[in-house]
Design a protein around this motif. Structure first.
Motif, PDB file in Angstrom:
ATOM      1  N   TYR A 175      25.444  75.757  16.811  1.00 39.28           N
ATOM      2  CA  TYR A 175      25.595  74.705  15.606  1.00 39.28           C
ATOM      3  C   TYR A 175      24.392  73.859  15.464  1.00 39.28           C
ATOM      4  CZ  TYR A 175      26.537  71.130  19.569  1.00 39.28           C
ATOM      5  OH  TYR A 175      26.557  70.614  20.384  1.00 39.28           O
ATOM      6  N   GLY A 176      24.518  73.193  14.546  1.00 41.61           N
ATOM      7  CA  GLY A 176      23.517  72.002  13.936  1.00 41.61           C
ATOM      8  C   GLY A 176      24.212  71.100  13.433  1.00 41.61           C
ATOM      9  N   ALA A 177      23.894  69.951  13.509  1.00 41.20           N
ATOM     10  CA  ALA A 177      24.418  68.670  12.641  1.00 41.20           C
ATOM     11  C   ALA A 177      23.332  67.378  12.322  1.00 41.20           C
ATOM     12  CB  ALA A 177      25.575  67.881  13.720  1.00 41.20           C
ATOM     13  N   GLY A 178      23.881  66.545  11.307  1.00 40.48           N
ATOM     14  CA  GLY A 178      22.950  65.484  11.034  1.00 40.48           C
ATOM     15  C   GLY A 178      23.852  64.334  11.076  1.00 40.48           C
ATOM     16  N   THR A 179      23.297  63.076  11.267  1.00 42.82           N
ATOM     17  CA  THR A 179      24.218  61.794  11.420  1.00 42.82           C
ATOM     18  C   THR A 179      23.288  60.715  10.416  1.00 42.82           C
ATOM     19  OG1 THR A 179      25.303  62.332  13.329  1.00 42.82           O
ATOM     20  CG2 THR A 179      24.979  60.072  12.814  1.00 42.82           C
ATOM     21  N   TYR A 215      34.088  54.928  11.666  1.00 41.50           N
ATOM     22  CA  TYR A 215      33.549  53.221  11.691  1.00 41.50           C
ATOM     23  C   TYR A 215      33.670  52.518  12.823  1.00 41.50           C
ATOM     24  CZ  TYR A 215      34.315  48.174  10.538  1.00 41.50           C
ATOM     25  OH  TYR A 215      34.187  46.953  10.221  1.00 41.50           O
ATOM     26  N   LEU A 216      32.543  51.889  13.123  1.00 40.99           N
ATOM     27  CA  LEU A 216      32.284  51.230  14.535  1.00 40.99           C
ATOM     28  C   LEU A 216      33.058  50.033  14.347  1.00 40.99           C
ATOM     29  CD1 LEU A 216      30.860  51.196  17.199  1.00 40.99           C
ATOM     30  CD2 LEU A 216      28.818  50.223  16.042  1.00 40.99           C
ATOM     31  N   ILE A 217      33.684  49.583  15.110  1.00 36.46           N
ATOM     32  CA  ILE A 217      34.832  48.252  15.000  1.00 36.46           C
ATOM     33  C   ILE A 217      33.833  47.248  15.639  1.00 36.46           C
ATOM     34  CG2 ILE A 217      36.860  47.137  15.734  1.00 36.46           C
ATOM     35  CD1 ILE A 217      38.023  49.976  16.023  1.00 36.46           C
ATOM     36  N   PRO A 218      33.534  45.996  14.965  1.00 34.65           N
ATOM     37  CA  PRO A 218      32.774  45.055  15.251  1.00 34.65           C
ATOM     38  C   PRO A 218      33.468  44.291  16.529  1.00 34.65           C
ATOM     39  CG  PRO A 218      33.971  44.459  13.146  1.00 34.65           C
ATOM     40  CD  PRO A 218      34.174  45.845  13.313  1.00 34.65           C
ATOM     41  N   ALA A 219      32.532  43.933  17.381  1.00 33.86           N
ATOM     42  CA  ALA A 219      33.100  43.152  18.476  1.00 33.86           C
ATOM     43  C   ALA A 219      31.873  42.125  18.722  1.00 33.86           C
ATOM     44  CB  ALA A 219      33.242  44.082  19.776  1.00 33.86           C
ATOM     45  N   LYS A 220      32.175  41.289  20.062  1.00 34.62           N
ATOM     46  CA  LYS A 220      31.541  40.082  20.255  1.00 34.62           C
ATOM     47  C   LYS A 220      29.768  40.502  20.214  1.00 34.62           C
ATOM     48  CE  LYS A 220      33.081  37.383  23.494  1.00 34.62           C
ATOM     49  NZ  LYS A 220      33.546  36.758  24.748  1.00 34.62           N
ATOM     50  N   THR A 221      29.742  41.582  20.740  1.00 32.44           N
ATOM     51  CA  THR A 221      28.183  42.012  20.741  1.00 32.44           C
ATOM     52  C   THR A 221      27.873  43.140  20.141  1.00 32.44           C
ATOM     53  OG1 THR A 221      28.456  43.112  23.007  1.00 32.44           O
ATOM     54  CG2 THR A 221      27.941  40.917  22.994  1.00 32.44           C
ATOM     55  N   LEU A 223      29.193  52.099   9.548  1.00 33.96           N
ATOM     56  CA  LEU A 223      29.760  53.311   9.426  1.00 33.96           C
ATOM     57  C   LEU A 223      28.541  54.491   9.862  1.00 33.96           C
ATOM     58  CD1 LEU A 223      30.963  53.459   5.753  1.00 33.96           C
ATOM     59  CD2 LEU A 223      32.362  53.449   7.839  1.00 33.96           C
ATOM     60  N   TYR A 224      29.094  55.434  10.561  1.00 32.54           N
ATOM     61  CA  TYR A 224      28.311  56.456  11.149  1.00 32.54           C
ATOM     62  C   TYR A 224      28.966  57.789  10.160  1.00 32.54           C
ATOM     63  CZ  TYR A 224      26.250  54.248  15.046  1.00 32.54           C
ATOM     64  OH  TYR A 224      25.413  53.154  15.582  1.00 32.54           O
ATOM     65  N   TYR A 225      28.343  58.468   9.548  1.00 32.29           N
ATOM     66  CA  TYR A 225      28.825  59.739   8.875  1.00 32.29           C
ATOM     67  C   TYR A 225      27.920  60.706   8.848  1.00 32.29           C
ATOM     68  CZ  TYR A 225      25.857  57.959   5.143  1.00 32.29           C
ATOM     69  OH  TYR A 225      24.799  57.551   4.192  1.00 32.29           O
ATOM     70  N   GLY A 226      28.346  61.978   8.823  1.00 33.40           N
ATOM     71  CA  GLY A 226      27.598  63.128   8.916  1.00 33.40           C
ATOM     72  C   GLY A 226      28.054  64.529   8.572  1.00 33.40           C
ATOM     73  N   TRP A 227      27.402  65.505   8.847  1.00 29.36           N
ATOM     74  CA  TRP A 227      27.712  66.952   8.617  1.00 29.36           C
ATOM     75  C   TRP A 227      27.213  67.833   9.711  1.00 29.36           C
ATOM     76  CZ3 TRP A 227      23.685  70.223   8.827  1.00 29.36           C
ATOM     77  CH2 TRP A 227      22.408  69.476   8.609  1.00 29.36           C
ATOM     78  N   GLY A 228      27.712  69.115   9.509  1.00 28.21           N
ATOM     79  CA  GLY A 228      27.287  70.075  10.694  1.00 28.21           C
ATOM     80  C   GLY A 228      27.660  71.611  10.030  1.00 28.21           C
ATOM     81  N   LEU A 229      26.891  72.554  10.846  1.00 37.11           N
ATOM     82  CA  LEU A 229      27.306  73.859  10.459  1.00 37.11           C
ATOM     83  C   LEU A 229      27.350  74.542  11.971  1.00 37.11           C
ATOM     84  CD1 LEU A 229      27.696  75.882   8.137  1.00 37.11           C
ATOM     85  CD2 LEU A 229      25.483  76.288   8.139  1.00 37.11           C
TER      86      LEU A 229
END
Length: 242
Positions: free
Chosen positions: A53-57, A213-219, A224-230
Motif C-alpha cells: 500500500y501507499g498513503a498520503g497525509t 480531528y486532533l482534539i485540542p488540549a493544554k499543550t 485536521l489530518y486527512y488523507g488517502w491511500g491505495l
C-alpha cells in the motif's frame, strides 16, 4: 489434511519472523497514518493475505495547512479461526520539508499489529490496531531513540455487491501516546474505503480516504489530518493446497 496443517504452521512461522525482522531496524520521526484498508470479513483459517500500500497525509491547522508526507508499506495477515484474524503492518514515512517542499526520507519505522474479530456474517467487525513508532532525535552529535504508541480501536461496517465490490465505513477514536512523557493526544474521525475485484476472496484493489480531528488540549493544538491511500491485496488459501 497433514499438508494443510504443515502449510498453515509454515505461514504462521513466517509471520512471526516478520515481526522480529521489522522491529529490528527501528528508527526516526513519529507520525500516525490512519488508513487501514480493512473490511469487516475476517480471513478464513489457513488463509494468508499479502498487501502492498501507499498513503498520503495532509493537515489543516489554524496556523497553516499543507502536505505532511507519504508512506509506502506492507501488510501480512492470517486467519486463525472463529471469525478471528491477525495482521501485521510496516510503513516508512517520507515527509515534506516545510522549508523547501521536498520529500525527505524520515527513516521512520512504524510497526502495527491488528487483531480483528468479525461477526454478523462479515458485515461488522471490531479491531484493535496497536502501533509502535520509533523516532531518532538528533541533538548536536548525540542521537536519542524515542518511542511513541498509537492505540486505534474501531468498528468496521461492510456492504457487499456479490464478490465484486465492498464498501467499508470505520468510525475511529485514536490515542497517540508519547513514550517519553508529555501529554496524550486524542483523535476522532473515520475512514471510507472500497474493495474492487473479480473475486474479493482472492485479490482486490482498495482505495481509501480518512479524516481525523486532533482534539485540542493544554499543550496540544487542535486541527485536521486527512488523507488517502491505495492498496493491492492478494490472498493465498492453504486449505486448497494439496
Amino acid at each position: 489434511m497433514k499438508s494443510i496443517r504443515k502449510n498453515f504452521k509454515a505461514a504462521l512461522f513466517s509471520l512471526v519472523l516478520c515481526i522480529f525482522g521489522w522491529i529490528a531496524p527501528s528508527v526516526v520521526n513519529a507520525q500516525f497514518w490512519s488508513v487501514s484498508f480493512e473490511g469487516a470479513p475476517a480471513l478464513k483459517p489457513a488463509q494468508f493475505e499479502i498487501s502492498l500500500y501507499g498513503a498520503g497525509t495532509y493537515y489543516s491547522f489554524s496556523n497553516g495547512s499543507g502536505t505532511l508526507g507519504y508512506i509506502p508499506g506492507m501488510k501480512l495477515g492470517i486467519g486463525l479461526g472463529g471469525n478471528f484474524d491477525l495482521k501485521l503492518a510496516y510503513g516508512r514515512g517520507f515527509y515534506s520539508n516545510p522549508f523547501n517542499n521536498k520529500l525527505e526520507d524520515s527513516k521512520q519505522n512504524q510497526v502495527s499489529i491488528m487483531p480483528k474479530y468479525s461477526f454478523l456474517k462479515g458485515h461488522l467487525a471490531f479491531s484493535l490496531p496497536l502501533a509502535v513508532i520509533f523516532y531518532n532525535f538528533k541533538t548536536g552529535s548525540e542521537t536519542k531513540l524515542y518511542t511513541y504508541y498509537l492505540v486505534a480501536p474501531r468498528f468496521t461496517g461492510s456492504f457487499h455487491y456479490k464478490q465484486y465490490v465492498e464498501v467499508n465505513i470505520s468510525p475511529a477514536f485514536d490515542f497517540f501516546i508519547p513514550g517519553q512523557g508529555g501529554d496524550m493526544s486524542y483523535l476522532v474521525g473515520g475512514n471510507l474505503g472500497f474493495g474492487f475485484s473479480s473475486n474479493l476472496e482472492r485479490w482486490s484493489v482498495r482505495p481509501e480516504g480518512y479524516v481525523n480531528y486532533l482534539i485540542p488540549a493544554k499543550t496540544v493544538t487542535g486541527g485536521l489530518y486527512y488523507g488517502w491511500g491505495l492498496a493491492f491485496t492478494f490472498n493465498i488459501d492453504f486449505r486448497k493446497s494439496k
